[in-house]
Design a protein around this motif. Structure first.
Motif, mmCIF file in Angstrom:
data_model
loop_
_atom_site.group_PDB
_atom_site.id
_atom_site.type_symbol
_atom_site.label_atom_id
_atom_site.label_comp_id
_atom_site.label_asym_id
_atom_site.label_seq_id
_atom_site.Cartn_x
_atom_site.Cartn_y
_atom_site.Cartn_z
ATOM 1 N N MET A 67 -37.786 95.654 -0.535
ATOM 2 C CA MET A 67 -36.648 95.917 0.357
ATOM 3 C C MET A 67 -35.968 94.617 0.756
ATOM 4 O O MET A 67 -34.731 94.562 0.886
ATOM 5 C CB MET A 67 -37.114 96.684 1.588
ATOM 6 C CG MET A 67 -37.530 98.120 1.302
ATOM 7 S SD MET A 67 -36.165 99.198 0.799
ATOM 8 C CE MET A 67 -35.416 99.544 2.410
ATOM 9 N N LEU A 78 -31.490 109.226 -1.675
ATOM 10 C CA LEU A 78 -32.922 109.131 -1.950
ATOM 11 C C LEU A 78 -33.545 110.521 -2.091
ATOM 12 O O LEU A 78 -34.400 110.750 -2.953
ATOM 13 C CB LEU A 78 -33.627 108.352 -0.844
ATOM 14 C CG LEU A 78 -33.303 106.857 -0.754
ATOM 15 C CD1 LEU A 78 -34.039 106.222 0.408
ATOM 16 C CD2 LEU A 78 -33.649 106.140 -2.052
ATOM 17 N N VAL A 93 -33.772 103.131 -4.296
ATOM 18 C CA VAL A 93 -32.979 102.472 -3.253
ATOM 19 C C VAL A 93 -31.887 101.620 -3.890
ATOM 20 O O VAL A 93 -30.725 101.632 -3.450
ATOM 21 C CB VAL A 93 -33.880 101.612 -2.346
ATOM 22 C CG1 VAL A 93 -33.034 100.755 -1.398
ATOM 23 C CG2 VAL A 93 -34.832 102.494 -1.544
#
Length: 367
Positions: A280, A318, A356
């Motif tokens: 991330m 998602l 993502v």
């Protein structure tokens, strides 16, 4: 969406095939086979945290909050004083429970991104010797913050008070050892680190303390003392139990043992968190908490500074790819949460990160 999405929430969680298969059998709640299953459940729960011989396991129908309320209602008398240590939504919930029960509730609060300070607890107990019980959330899933449970437990015991520990998000993975840590009651549920299914809470309570709690609880169904006496008398639940949920949890506990117990599960969850946080960060998403406060249970990420980021689009993108993150924002800062627990490993999180990356551009649009 895939028929079986991956759940990246604080619970319910992704479960194993064997856990789901355990729910396919029907059980008679008064049948000897189910009585034996309940006995195995209670024994295994104590074994997870070294509570055999000092504590008793009392399962209860309902979510973890039912078990928290039942524990407070059963163990804290109107003449007692409860100090709640709060740095998130679940600590605040215990404050609300105490108030609803008409108890004398005192509070110590910290910001949601700061851990409970043992020194402040020490000072508060020195200043108020009337405190009889202290309530703490071990891992505050508002943010994923880990509180210093062992230090607080020692301080509480030194002052002659009793610690009620909400271990909802930690039981089965993070270290809890009742043989060495003075905790009067540990409260958790079936559907978090134990990787069972929702519908059952439980409390592991010091036997002598629970034995002295007869008649304290004003509720019929939430009376843990009466529930315990029922189990001790004939092994049966007082009211209709969630039989399939019990069966699933027993199977999940067997799987926990086969995996290597809480240390092995913690290692897997920690690896999940490492993959998630590193990936991330590469995509521009920052943790809400300082890294040293982050438990490998659920990670809170700040909403990107990009003014075009639209969370609903991000979530839907998602979800279309089979990943359900947690849509609820409990922190004061704009954020979202992604769970690290459940029957998942690093391969699932590598797939999540790829998803993502795919949806990030689509989720960014006109404000």
């Amino acid at each position: 969406m895939n028929l079986r999405p991956i759940l990246l929430t604080p619970g319910p969680l992704t479960t194993r095939d064997a856990t789901r298969r355990a729910m396919l059998q029907d059980w008679g709640s008064r049948d000897p086979a189910f009585i034996a299953l309940t006995a195995e459940l209670r024994e295994r729960l104590l074994g997870v945290v070294g509570g055999a011989g000092t504590h008793v396991a009392v399962p209860l129908q309902g979510s973890g909050t039912f078990a928290v309320e039942a524990t407070i209602a059963t163990l804290v008398r109107r003449t007692d004083r409860l100090l709640v240590l709060a740095n998130g939504a679940y600590g605040e919930r215990m404050i609300s429970i105490g108030a609803r029960l008409g108890l004398d509730v005192q509070t110590l609060r910290w910001p949601e991104d700061a851990p409970v300070d043992p020194a402040a607890v020490e000072q508060a107990l020195q200043a108020d010797p009337g405190v009889t019980h202290v309530a703490l959330v071990h891992c505050e899933t508002t943010t994923g913050l880990l509180n210093p449970m062992a230090e607080v437990a020692r301080i509480v015991a030194r002052h002659g008070a009793r610690l009620l520990l909400d271990a909802m998000a930690s039981f089965g993975a993070l270290p809890i050892d009742l043989a060495t840590t003075p905790v009067t009651a540990v409260i958790a549920s079936s559907n978090k680190c134990l990787e069972g299914t929702p519908g059952l809470g439980f409390a592991l309570v010091e036997t002598s303390v629970l034995a002295a709690a007869e008649g304290v609880c004003a509720s019929l169904s939430l009376d843990l003392h009466a529930q315990w006496r029922g189990f001790e008398a004939n092994g049966q639940w007082r009211f209709t139990p969630p039989v399939q949920v019990v069966a699933a949890l027993v199977e999940a506990l067997r799987q926990l043992e086969r995996e290597g117990g809480p240390p092995a599960r913690l290692a897997r969850y920690s690896d999940n968190l490492d993959v998630l946080v590193q990936g991330m960060a590469q995509l521009g998403y920052r943790l809400y908490l300082a890294a040293n406060l982050q438990a490998p249970i659920i990670a809170t990420f700040r909403v990107p500074d990009n003014v075009g980021f639209v969370f609903d689009r991000f979530y839907d993108g998602l979800a279309e790819r089979g990943f359900l993150i947690y849509p609820g924002k409990l922190t004061k800062a704009p954020s979202f949460r992604i769970g690290c627990i459940g029957a998942l490993d690093r391969r699932d999180f590598e797939r999540l990160l790829a998803a993502v990356a795919e949806v990030a551009a689509a989720a960014a649009g006109p404000g």
